[in-house]
Write a protein that holds these residues in place. Structure first.
Motif, mmCIF file in Angstrom:
data_model
loop_
_atom_site.group_PDB
_atom_site.id
_atom_site.type_symbol
_atom_site.label_atom_id
_atom_site.label_comp_id
_atom_site.label_asym_id
_atom_site.label_seq_id
_atom_site.Cartn_x
_atom_site.Cartn_y
_atom_site.Cartn_z
ATOM 1 N N ALA A 1 -23.843 -7.904 10.652
ATOM 2 C CA ALA A 1 -22.493 -7.764 11.200
ATOM 3 C C ALA A 1 -21.987 -6.364 10.892
ATOM 4 N N VAL A 2 -21.158 -5.859 11.774
ATOM 5 C CA VAL A 2 -20.484 -4.588 11.539
ATOM 6 C C VAL A 2 -19.006 -4.758 11.852
ATOM 7 N N CYS A 3 -18.188 -4.009 11.119
ATOM 8 C CA CYS A 3 -16.750 -4.043 11.364
ATOM 9 C C CYS A 3 -16.097 -2.858 10.674
ATOM 10 N N TYR A 4 -14.809 -2.733 10.893
ATOM 11 C CA TYR A 4 -13.996 -1.737 10.208
ATOM 12 C C TYR A 4 -13.208 -2.436 9.109
ATOM 13 N N THR A 5 -12.887 -1.706 8.057
ATOM 14 C CA THR A 5 -11.880 -2.165 7.114
ATOM 15 C C THR A 5 -10.946 -1.006 6.836
ATOM 16 N N THR A 6 -9.724 -1.369 6.559
ATOM 17 C CA THR A 6 -8.748 -0.390 6.111
ATOM 18 C C THR A 6 -8.150 -0.901 4.808
ATOM 19 N N MET A 7 -7.746 0.030 3.982
ATOM 20 C CA MET A 7 -7.051 -0.330 2.751
ATOM 21 C C MET A 7 -5.669 0.299 2.829
ATOM 22 N N ILE A 8 -4.673 -0.565 2.817
ATOM 23 C CA ILE A 8 -3.283 -0.134 2.878
ATOM 24 C C ILE A 8 -2.690 -0.347 1.492
ATOM 25 N N VAL A 9 -2.031 0.686 0.968
ATOM 26 C CA VAL A 9 -1.458 0.598 -0.377
ATOM 27 C C VAL A 9 0.034 0.914 -0.326
ATOM 28 N N ARG A 10 0.729 0.345 -1.285
ATOM 29 C CA ARG A 10 2.172 0.550 -1.399
ATOM 30 C C ARG A 10 2.431 1.572 -2.496
ATOM 31 N N ASP A 11 3.273 2.540 -2.181
ATOM 32 C CA ASP A 11 3.703 3.518 -3.174
ATOM 33 C C ASP A 11 4.786 2.862 -4.014
ATOM 34 N N PRO A 12 4.569 2.697 -5.334
ATOM 35 C CA PRO A 12 5.556 1.984 -6.160
ATOM 36 C C PRO A 12 6.897 2.723 -6.278
ATOM 37 N N GLU A 13 6.886 4.035 -6.063
ATOM 38 C CA GLU A 13 8.135 4.794 -6.174
ATOM 39 C C GLU A 13 8.994 4.679 -4.925
ATOM 40 N N THR A 14 8.357 4.758 -3.750
ATOM 41 C CA THR A 14 9.124 4.737 -2.500
ATOM 42 C C THR A 14 9.103 3.373 -1.813
ATOM 43 N N GLY A 15 8.124 2.548 -2.165
ATOM 44 C CA GLY A 15 7.977 1.262 -1.484
ATOM 45 C C GLY A 15 7.287 1.389 -0.136
ATOM 46 N N ALA A 16 6.921 2.616 0.254
ATOM 47 C CA ALA A 16 6.284 2.842 1.557
ATOM 48 C C ALA A 16 4.806 2.458 1.488
ATOM 49 N N PHE A 17 4.320 1.933 2.583
ATOM 50 C CA PHE A 17 2.907 1.596 2.704
ATOM 51 C C PHE A 17 2.195 2.729 3.428
ATOM 52 N N THR A 18 1.000 3.076 2.934
ATOM 53 C CA THR A 18 0.199 4.118 3.567
ATOM 54 C C THR A 18 -1.254 3.669 3.636
ATOM 55 N N LEU A 19 -1.939 4.266 4.568
ATOM 56 C CA LEU A 19 -3.365 3.988 4.722
ATOM 57 C C LEU A 19 -4.119 4.825 3.700
ATOM 58 N N ARG A 20 -4.820 4.169 2.803
ATOM 59 C CA ARG A 20 -5.598 4.873 1.780
ATOM 60 C C ARG A 20 -6.970 5.257 2.310
ATOM 61 N N ARG A 21 -7.603 4.347 3.063
ATOM 62 C CA ARG A 21 -8.931 4.640 3.582
ATOM 63 C C ARG A 21 -9.259 3.725 4.759
ATOM 64 N N ALA A 22 -10.117 4.227 5.624
ATOM 65 C CA ALA A 22 -10.683 3.444 6.729
ATOM 66 C C ALA A 22 -12.192 3.568 6.611
ATOM 67 N N THR A 23 -12.882 2.450 6.683
ATOM 68 C CA THR A 23 -14.323 2.470 6.450
ATOM 69 C C THR A 23 -15.100 1.729 7.534
ATOM 70 N N ALA A 24 -16.333 2.161 7.697
ATOM 71 C CA ALA A 24 -17.324 1.451 8.503
ATOM 72 C C ALA A 24 -18.061 0.513 7.562
ATOM 73 N N ASN A 25 -18.288 -0.710 8.006
ATOM 74 C CA ASN A 25 -18.943 -1.728 7.181
ATOM 75 C C ASN A 25 -20.164 -2.279 7.896
#
Length: 190
Positions: A122-146
């Motif tokens: 199987a192949v797919c994409y994954t993304t890791m979204i993280v929350r900045d504890p200071e601002t509360g904003a969510f950002t994309l940390r990484r996008a990967t091929a699996n």
């Protein structure tokens, strides 16, 4: 030919026709059973893959590790884990627990699954979204091929090898994706 003989001949022909129809129905049924079995296998593999994100983000270390065979391999850019114990340790690690504590989401895209007997790719994409504890904003940390390799055993499907590579422009990353889609999905090991 008298009426009795004609009736017997008609009965024999009808019987032969129905036997031929039954043989055709058996072949059709066998084809449908093979197709249904393949779809069930693809659904089971997809379910296993899609369970990774919720399990790892909720800190279910043992359940995450149980997605792999006992000696399964999880190869991430920055970390190579061999065996369930190492995978479980990654989930329990302070670094991973920090991600969970701050808020993170491992989002797994729908996989392209190929099944051949008791093995699957199987192949797919994954993304890791993280929350900045200071601002509360969510950002994309990484996008990967699996690229996943799986095997069916007595307890169902398990991962034998999962290889992740960041989609940062290196040829290896899209190569992982293509290797599970092109040809018949059974390319060389990544």
């Amino acid at each position: 030919m008298n009426d009795t003989e004609q009736a017997l001949a008609d009965t024999r022909k009808a019987l032969a026709d129905s036997q031929e129809a039954c043989a055709g129905m058996r072949q059709t049924l066998a084809r449908l059973e093979r197709r249904l079995s393949r779809l069930e296998d693809e659904a089971a593999v997809t379910s296993l893959i899609l369970s990774y994100g919720p399990l790892v983000d909720s800190g279910q270390a043992e359940a995450v590790a149980d997605l792999w065979e006992e000696d399964g391999v999880y190869d991430v850019d920055e970390l190579l884990m061999t065996g369930r114990a190492e995978i479980e340790a990654m989930v329990r690690s302070p670094n991973h627990q920090r991600w969970i504590g701050r808020g993170c989401a491992h989002v797994v895209g729908a996989p392209r699954v190929r099944v051949r007997g008791d093995e699957a790719v199987a192949v797919c994409y994954t993304t890791m979204i993280v929350r900045d504890p200071e601002t509360g904003a969510f950002t994309l940390r990484r996008a990967t091929a699996n690229h996943w390799r799986l095997r069916r055993g007595p307890d169902g499907w398990r991962v034998t090898t999962r290889t992740n590579r960041v989609l940062d422009g290196r040829p290896e990353s899209p190569g992982l994706l293509a290797s599970g889609v092109l040809a018949d999905g059974w390319a060389e090991e990544p």
